[in-house]
Scaffold this active site. Structure first.
Site, short mmCIF file in Angstrom:
data_model
loop_
_atom_site.label_atom_id
_atom_site.label_comp_id
_atom_site.label_asym_id
_atom_site.label_seq_id
_atom_site.Cartn_x
_atom_site.Cartn_y
_atom_site.Cartn_z
N LYS A 186 0.85 -1.19 0.00
CA LYS A 186 0.00 0.00 0.00
C LYS A 186 0.88 1.24 0.00
O LYS A 186 1.50 1.57 0.99
CB LYS A 186 -0.93 0.06 1.21
CG LYS A 186 -2.01 1.14 1.02
CD LYS A 186 -2.69 1.59 2.28
CE LYS A 186 -1.97 2.70 3.01
NZ LYS A 186 -1.88 3.99 2.27
N GLU A 214 9.64 0.94 10.76
CA GLU A 214 10.68 1.95 10.60
C GLU A 214 9.97 3.28 10.76
O GLU A 214 9.21 3.69 9.88
CB GLU A 214 11.35 1.78 9.23
CG GLU A 214 12.73 2.38 9.15
CD GLU A 214 12.69 3.80 8.64
OE1 GLU A 214 12.58 4.72 9.48
OE2 GLU A 214 12.76 3.96 7.41
N CYS A 232 13.10 10.59 7.41
CA CYS A 232 13.02 10.17 8.81
C CYS A 232 14.36 10.34 9.52
O CYS A 232 14.41 10.55 10.72
CB CYS A 232 12.55 8.73 8.90
SG CYS A 232 13.45 7.64 7.80
N GLU A 260 9.18 15.33 15.73
CA GLU A 260 9.64 15.20 14.35
C GLU A 260 8.83 16.19 13.51
O GLU A 260 7.61 16.04 13.38
CB GLU A 260 9.42 13.78 13.87
CG GLU A 260 9.91 13.56 12.46
CD GLU A 260 9.82 12.11 12.03
OE1 GLU A 260 8.78 11.47 12.26
OE2 GLU A 260 10.80 11.62 11.42
#
Lengths: 500, 566
Positions: free
Chosen positions: A191, A267, A301, A398
């Site tokens: 996906k 992750e 990331c 983040e």
């Protein structure tokens, strides 16, 4: 920063979009509901095309195809070498279409066209070839037992895998997940993110051309809450591999736990520190810090979103970085002189700007940037905050945008403490010429990757993945292949063996 | 060596797959199709080999029966290829020998000259080593990324695929092996091995190592440098591949000496390797003789590593030369006298066919040949009868002719040696069941020869004959056959035939050999390590193990100040 006002049509011919339907069992099909959703060009906010919107029923169909392909189809029964040959062909096909694929990721994700052409797409082919060569190098062991037994291990493909991938590297993430799983002999349902569904569908088409049998690789475009949730809670998926935010990662794991206890690898996010010590080369350190946070508009990331600088070098470095940041060119990602394109969508754009607002309110010093760039699309100026404290939101969360938080430290011990003062542990950078500092700090930081005098130095053979709440399980390297295999022990008695 | 399993085995394998499927109750049409596709993809080499070699009890194919026809041998088929490369390959160029000398490459079907080939000697080895040295010390090869090296190796594999017909023809012409064997098995396996090692280039990982004290330890796996390789004539290109592919994958440079009997194919394919982008000096090929060129290479002070495949006697000389010169590490793959053990519960027809194959494949010129066939007394008589029938049905003839299973021996020296051993077998009292003499009047053809009632102390049971001679011995119990099978200075391989898992487990551990094939023989997958125990050599080729032959380990140690953990 400089703004480029180029018109993309003068650089590259935008390709016609060929694939917009779900890819199930080797065919492009409409979603069961017939629904579609818009995918947006972040340069303008305009609709590129409409794409089939997969939901639970579509995931069911895809899993059924993958299940059949795994239980009865040739893919897991081919030798590793034969699978590798097909993956080599897949890689060649990716390389043949490099311009078109780079352009698709540029209009869909706002990524630099030049970087896609020279980096993302060829690196994806390289990764595919790495695992193609690894498919016949999956070794079990024969074991030393403590009794009169002959024992050995077989490494077997885990089965049907669900991959849920993010929008920041539509091509890179697709191959990061799919390549080792294919090499291992798994079948899968992928996906892609709803923001960037286009290149994944193109890759499905190329996979079929390369000779990957029907049902082995299925692609369901759609949203996380619907299609993504259906994958992570599916009773007939043996493993789910997710890359994305820590919040969603938690949901994926919960869904896996409450359904069939499928294996999970995650992750997730990061707030990676880059530690610059007094003996560092200023010019090099400034470049690494800027690339670390501004590469791919900060949508990565592993971004070096916390830059920790030792006090002796701090003033000079900050001056240097601010100067360099001001020469950074923001603009149309098709323009070869541009360094930074638009954020992926309105939501991210608003979120990044809101964090910038927080930073200002919390008392950090805005050295440069801090504003949207241009009137149209989702461009944001490269932004640097100084005097950031550990407890400020911009030091903790983040942001996933071109926003650097600068902090000062005195001693190595303080640097290590600050660096580890986060719930994340994805990556870290160290800039020093001192061997002892490099060795001590690289062992002391609780993160999955340490870059010493480099940053974002990814390699097919280097495993990548997080400590702490940045996730578990590695992508890349032979470790990623193991992620899609499980170990079976085979034991049989022996009589009169001359040795044990 | 070889690649084939046999027809019956193959079909029984298929059968068990089908039965497994049936037991699942669901035989979807699609799944069966998928299985067929899978079987085809997986076993294309095996499938072709099945029709080729393992044809059991058939009597007559294409008019070629029992040892072939005289006509096939007297009038050799002319291969439609030209020999373009006959000089030494040094630093990417074809050059004459320093002495200007040449030697003839002979057609073993006739003994006629195919071409005159430059004869390398010490001076040429010097030139080649200095090119290899320079390519290693200053050149691009060890410095480029492993990924780039792999791309060049993969391009080479593609070129081999493109030219495989010519390559196979050249191999057959120079060596005498059946063309179909070269074209359908050996060249595809060569290609597969190059692709396999291309995949290893970027997976050569050292370790980080836990230390007792406060030290950070890591190991780097580094190429040796300039490697010397000496290969035999029985599988010129496969031996080339076993040596060259892993050495290059690890980033070494090479001086390769081919066998004087078969210099041609290595020159041809090495030219293709350079077309694929191999930098000059990385792979140098010297044709020539063992006592001159071979000795110079083994003795060279600037060669960092040596790998040799050949006889045990020559292996001793090689090791001694290495010891006397610069103590270069040596990999040796030497002779064998491999036992093929047929237990009382074995499927006899299956065992007969594979024992035949183990003894006669490649004219018996395999180091791993199953040259001692131990048969349990309860099936001994039946086995002898069937083994004899099978040998008499073996199709011997011009290796270019379709359907031929066995061509000529490599040269007159081997031919004479084998006939001497056959005479010795007869004189020592073994029963000659069939064969025992040359076939035709021209070239080096020998009739498939079967001896029964062979005793352990006979020369034919002790020495490596390297020819189409099967020696059958009788045994009573497992302990006895273990003792007898191990009573040899060799330890290369063994075959075990039994349906009993305990017997299989016992034998596989008790036999002192480098490879045990259970209910199969001469299965050579790229990933299976191959090499000898005892005087059959040292080191392992193929698989991940061969990388060890071409890498040296460097430990890197540095103190740790205040490490977070040890």
């Amino acid at each position: 920063m400089v703004q480029s006002n180029g018109n993309s049509e003068s650089f590259v011919k935008i390709p016609k979009i060929k694939f917009t339907k779900l890819f199930i069992n080797g065919e492009f099909v409409d979603s069961v509901s017939g629904k579609t959703f818009e995918t947006i060009d972040p340069r303008t906010g305009e609709v590129i095309t409409r794409v089939a919107e997969g939901d639970k029923e579509d995931v069911d169909l895809a899993v059924k195809a993958a299940r059949h392909a795994f239980d009865f189809g040739p893919w897991p029964r081919l030798s590793g070498f034969e699978r590798g040959k097909i993956l080599m062909k897949f890689a060649d096909l990716v390389c043949e279409h490099v311009e078109e694929l780079a352009a698709i990721d540029t209009i869909d994700a706002g990524k630099l066209f030049s970087a896609g052409k020279a980096g993302d797409i060829p690196h994806a082919a390289e990764l595919l070839r790495y695992y193609a060569g690894g498919a016949d190098k999956v070794y079990g062991k024969t074991l030393k037992t403590a009794s009169q037994h002959q024992a050995y291990t077989l490494l077997e493909p885990i089965g049907v895998v669900g991959h849920i991938i993010p929008w920041n590297f539509p091509t890179g993430m697709f191959f990061l997940k799919v390549s080792p799983a294919l090499a291992a002999g798994c079948t899968m349902v992928v996906k892609p993110a709803e923001q960037t569904p286009l290149s994944a569908l193109y890759y499905a088409h190329l996979a079929k051309q390369a000779g990957i049998p029907d049902g082995v690789l299925n692609v369901i475009t759609g949203y996380g809450e619907t299609a993504g949730a259906a994958i992570s809670s599916h009773m007939d998926i043996d493993k789910v591999s997710f890359t994305g935010s820590t919040e969603v990662g938690r949901k994926v794991m919960q869904a896996a736990a409450t359904s069939n206890l499928k294996a999970v690898s995650l992750e997730l996010g990061g707030k990676s520190p880059l530690l610059i010590f007094d003996d560092a080369d200023i010019d090099n350190a400034a470049d690494l810090a800027l690339i670390g946070i501004l590469y791919n508009k900060g949508e990565i990331c592993a971004a070096s979103s916390r830059v920790l600088v030792q006090e002796g070098i701090y003033d000079k470095l900050v001056k240097k970085m601010t100067e360099k940041a001001k020469t950074w060119v923001v603009g149309d990602p098709f323009d070869p002189t541009v360094h930074q394109g638009p954020q992926v969508d309105k939501t991210q754009f608003d979120k990044v700007l809101s964090y910038i607002g927080h930073g200002k309110r919390e008392g950090a010093t805005l050295l440069t940037g801090g504003k949207p760039c241009g009137e149209r699309g989702y461009y944001i100026e490269p932004t640097i905050f100084a005097n950031v404290e550990d407890d400020m939101l911009i030091a903790k969360d983040e942001i996933f945008g071109p926003v650097m938080s600068l902090m000062k430290f005195k001693t190595i011990e303080e640097a290590i403490k600050k660096a580890n003062n986060t719930r994340y542990g994805l990556a870290a950078g160290i800039v020093t010429k001192d061997l002892n500092i490099a060795n001590t700090v690289s062992r002391s930081i609780r993160a999955g990757t340490i870059w010493i005098n480099c940053y974002l130095a990814f390699d097919a053979s280097c495993p990548f993945g997080g400590y702490k709440m940045s996730g578990f399980g590695k992508d890349m390297g032979m470790e990623a292949l193991e992620k899609y295999l499980h170990v079976k022990s085979v034991v049989t008695p022996i009589y009169n063996s001359p040795w044990l | 060596m070889c690649i084939y399993t046999k027809k019956e085995l193959h079909s029984s394998h298929m059968l068990s797959e089908i039965q497994r499927t049936e037991s699942r109750e669901q035989i979807a049409e699609q799944s069966m199709t998928a299985r067929r596709v899978s079987a085809l993809l997986c076993r294309s080499v095996l499938t072709s080999s099945v029709s080729l070699l393992a044809r059991g009890n058939n009597t007559c194919i294409g008019g070629l029966c029992r040892f072939g026809t005289a006509a096939a041998i007297e009038e050799p088929i002319n291969p439609a290829i030209s020999v373009d490369y006959t000089k030494l390959l040094i630093n990417g160029e074809f050059v004459d020998a320093a002495s200007g000398k040449t030697f003839p490459a002979l057609d073993p079907r006739t003994g006629n000259v195919i071409a005159y080939v430059a004869e390398g000697d010490a001076e040429d080895i010097d030139r080649a080593v200095s090119a290899a040295r320079k390519a290693f010390d200053e050149g691009a090869w060890p410095k480029m990324t492993a990924y780039e090296r792999s791309r060049i190796m993969l391009r080479f594999a593609d070129l081999l695929e493109k030219h495989s017909d010519e390559i196979a023809a050249l191999e057959t012409w120079d060596n005498g092996k059946p063309y179909e064997q070269a074209a359908k098995a050996e060249i595809p396996i060569m290609i597969r091995l190059f692709r396999y090692y291309a995949g290893w280039t970027d997976k050569i990982h050292g370790l980080t190592v836990p230390s007792d004290g406060s030290h950070h330890l890591q190991t780097l796996h580094e190429p040796f440098g300039a490697v010397g390789q000496i290969i035999p004539w029985n599988f010129p290109l496969l031996m080339y591949t076993w040596k060259v592919a892993p050495a290059l994958a690890c980033g070494n440079t090479i001086v390769l000496k081919t066998a004087e009997q078969t210099p041609l194919s290595a020159l041809y394919v090495s030219k293709l390797f350079h077309e694929a982008g191999l930098p000059p000096g990385v792979l140098n090929v010297i044709s020539g003789f063992g006592p001159t060129a071979g000795a110079a290479l083994a003795n060279h002070m600037d060669v960092d590593k040596l790998a040799f495949t050949g006889s045990t006697d020559t292996g001793k000389i090689i090791l001694e030369l290495a010891a006397r010169s610069n103590l270069k590490p040596v990999t040796l793959e030497l002779g064998g006298k491999s036992p093929f053990i047929v237990c009382e519960d074995a499927d006899v027809d299956n065992a007969v066919e594979l024992a035949h194959f183990a003894a006669f494949f490649n004219q018996g010129q395999c180091c791993s040949a199953g040259s001692r066939t131990y048969v349990h007394e309860s099936v001994y008589d039946e086995f002898i009868e069937k083994a004899k029938t099978r040998a008499m049905n073996r199709v011997v003839g011009d290796p270019f002719k379709k359907g031929v299973e066995q061509g000529p021996q490599i040269d007159s020296a081997q031919f004479e040696k084998i006939l001497r051993y056959i005479r010795s077998g007869i004189e020592s009292g073994a029963t000659l069941e069939c064969g025992g003499e040359r076939l035709g009047t021209k070239g080096y053809y020998i009739k498939p020869t079967v001896f029964s009632n062979v005793k352990d102390n006979m020369l034919i049971a002790k020495d490596e004959i390297f020819g189409p001679v099967q020696s059958i011995l009788k045994f009573k119990d497992l302990d006895e056959v273990i003792r007898r099978a191990n009573a040899t200075p060799y330890g290369l391989a063994a075959g075990v035939f039994t349906q009993n898992i305990d017997t299989a487990n016992t034998l596989m551990r008790a036999l002192r050999v480098g490879t045990v094939w259970i209910n199969c023989f001469d299965v050579f997958d790229a990933a299976i390590p191959f090499g000898g125990y005892k005087m059959s050599g040292q080191g392992r080729e193929k698989g991940v193990y061969s990388l060890n032959n071409y890498l040296q380990v460097k430990a890197v140690v540095t103190p740790l100040k205040n490490p977070a953990w040890l």
